[in-house]
Design a protein around this motif. Structure first.
Motif, short mmCIF file in Angstrom:
data_model
loop_
_atom_site.label_atom_id
_atom_site.label_comp_id
_atom_site.label_asym_id
_atom_site.label_seq_id
_atom_site.Cartn_x
_atom_site.Cartn_y
_atom_site.Cartn_z
N LEU A 4 7.20 -1.62 6.18
CA LEU A 4 7.90 -0.39 6.01
C LEU A 4 8.29 -0.22 4.44
O LEU A 4 9.08 -1.12 4.11
CB LEU A 4 8.84 0.10 6.98
N HIS A 5 8.02 0.79 3.76
CA HIS A 5 8.19 1.17 2.38
C HIS A 5 7.71 0.15 1.63
O HIS A 5 8.17 0.10 0.26
CB HIS A 5 9.98 1.31 2.34
N ASP A 6 6.54 -0.81 1.71
CA ASP A 6 6.02 -1.46 0.81
C ASP A 6 4.99 -0.75 -0.08
O ASP A 6 4.62 0.39 0.51
CB ASP A 6 5.26 -2.77 1.22
N ILE A 7 5.04 -1.05 -1.23
CA ILE A 7 3.97 -0.29 -2.11
C ILE A 7 2.49 -0.99 -2.22
O ILE A 7 2.71 -2.20 -2.27
CB ILE A 7 4.36 0.06 -3.49
N VAL A 8 1.48 -0.61 -1.47
CA VAL A 8 0.18 -1.26 -1.67
C VAL A 8 -0.70 -0.63 -2.30
O VAL A 8 -0.64 0.72 -2.96
CB VAL A 8 -0.20 -1.08 0.15
N GLU A 9 -1.93 -1.22 -2.67
CA GLU A 9 -2.95 -0.72 -3.17
C GLU A 9 -4.33 -0.70 -2.29
O GLU A 9 -4.56 -1.73 -1.66
CB GLU A 9 -3.30 -1.76 -4.57
N MET A 10 -5.12 0.45 -2.47
CA MET A 10 -6.15 0.47 -1.36
C MET A 10 -7.36 0.35 -2.15
O MET A 10 -7.31 0.07 -3.42
CB MET A 10 -6.17 2.01 -0.56
N LYS A 11 -8.51 0.05 -1.42
CA LYS A 11 -9.75 -0.31 -2.24
C LYS A 11 -10.22 0.84 -2.81
O LYS A 11 -10.80 0.73 -4.14
CB LYS A 11 -10.96 -0.74 -1.02
N LYS A 12 -10.07 2.19 -2.42
CA LYS A 12 -10.49 3.22 -3.02
C LYS A 12 -9.13 4.01 -3.68
O LYS A 12 -8.49 4.23 -3.05
CB LYS A 12 -11.41 4.28 -2.21
N ASN A 19 -3.60 4.69 -7.58
CA ASN A 19 -4.02 3.82 -6.34
C ASN A 19 -2.65 3.11 -6.05
O ASN A 19 -2.52 2.09 -5.65
CB ASN A 19 -4.75 2.80 -6.88
N ARG A 20 -1.43 3.89 -5.88
CA ARG A 20 -0.26 3.36 -5.20
C ARG A 20 0.19 3.93 -4.13
O ARG A 20 0.29 5.18 -4.24
CB ARG A 20 0.96 3.15 -6.22
N TRP A 21 0.30 3.34 -2.97
CA TRP A 21 0.58 4.06 -1.81
C TRP A 21 2.01 3.46 -1.20
O TRP A 21 2.13 2.29 -1.18
CB TRP A 21 -0.41 4.03 -0.72
N GLU A 22 2.81 4.17 -0.53
CA GLU A 22 3.99 3.46 0.19
C GLU A 22 3.77 3.84 1.63
O GLU A 22 3.30 4.79 2.10
CB GLU A 22 5.32 4.57 -0.53
N ILE A 23 4.06 2.96 2.30
CA ILE A 23 3.91 2.99 3.89
C ILE A 23 5.25 3.48 4.17
O ILE A 23 6.41 3.15 4.14
CB ILE A 23 3.95 1.42 4.37
N ILE A 24 4.86 4.72 5.05
CA ILE A 24 6.20 5.56 5.46
C ILE A 24 6.29 5.53 6.99
O ILE A 24 7.36 6.09 7.33
CB ILE A 24 6.18 6.93 4.64
N LYS A 53 -6.13 -3.43 -0.27
CA LYS A 53 -6.69 -4.09 -1.19
C LYS A 53 -5.66 -5.55 -1.28
O LYS A 53 -5.82 -6.39 -1.23
CB LYS A 53 -7.03 -3.53 -2.47
N LYS A 54 -4.44 -5.19 -1.60
CA LYS A 54 -3.19 -5.96 -1.83
C LYS A 54 -1.87 -5.24 -1.93
O LYS A 54 -1.77 -3.97 -1.97
CB LYS A 54 -3.17 -6.81 -3.09
N ILE A 55 -0.91 -5.96 -1.50
CA ILE A 55 0.47 -5.37 -1.49
C ILE A 55 1.19 -5.45 -2.95
O ILE A 55 1.07 -6.66 -3.56
CB ILE A 55 1.47 -6.36 -0.84
N LEU A 56 1.26 -4.47 -3.87
CA LEU A 56 1.97 -4.53 -4.98
C LEU A 56 3.30 -4.71 -4.98
O LEU A 56 3.83 -5.82 -6.06
CB LEU A 56 1.80 -3.15 -5.72
N GLU A 57 4.25 -4.22 -4.11
CA GLU A 57 5.51 -4.68 -4.21
C GLU A 57 6.12 -4.50 -2.91
O GLU A 57 5.73 -3.66 -2.13
CB GLU A 57 6.22 -3.29 -4.99
N LYS A 58 7.27 -5.48 -2.60
CA LYS A 58 7.70 -5.45 -1.43
C LYS A 58 8.97 -4.41 -1.39
O LYS A 58 9.56 -4.44 -2.39
CB LYS A 58 8.28 -7.08 -0.97
N ALA A 59 9.33 -4.04 -0.18
CA ALA A 59 10.45 -3.27 -0.07
C ALA A 59 11.82 -4.05 -0.07
O ALA A 59 11.74 -4.93 0.46
CB ALA A 59 10.47 -2.52 1.33
N GLU A 60 12.62 -3.36 -0.73
CA GLU A 60 13.96 -4.25 -0.82
C GLU A 60 14.65 -4.14 0.57
O GLU A 60 14.50 -3.05 1.25
CB GLU A 60 14.87 -3.36 -1.69
N LYS A 61 15.08 -5.12 1.22
CA LYS A 61 15.63 -5.19 2.43
C LYS A 61 17.17 -4.48 2.60
O LYS A 61 17.85 -4.64 1.79
CB LYS A 61 15.83 -6.53 3.12
#
Length: 61
Positions: A4-12, A19-24, A53-61
């Motif tokens: 939760l709250h990681d920033i990810v990159e999708m293929k498209k 191309n930066r998405w946050e998991i909410i 595609k890949k995880i760009l940033e892990k969320a702070e705990k």
């Protein structure tokens, strides 16, 4: 693995150009929010896994 709250990159990239998405939300479905235009998309977990595609940033705990 993503969380939760990681920033990810999708293929498209999103049509807004970002191309930066946050998991909410996580569950059977995963809800992601575009960091550029704040658009929200809900995907089944299998489809999300396929389009990730890949995880760009892990969320702070």
């Amino acid at each position: 693995m993503y969380d939760l709250h990681d920033i990810v990159e999708m293929k498209k990239p999103h049509p807004c150009g970002t191309n930066r998405w946050e998991i909410i939300r996580m569950g059977a479905d995963i809800k992601i929010q575009c960091t550029g235009c704040q658009h929200i998309v809900m995907l089944p977990r299998r489809e999300f896994d396929k389009k990730l595609k890949k995880i760009l940033e892990k969320a702070e705990k």
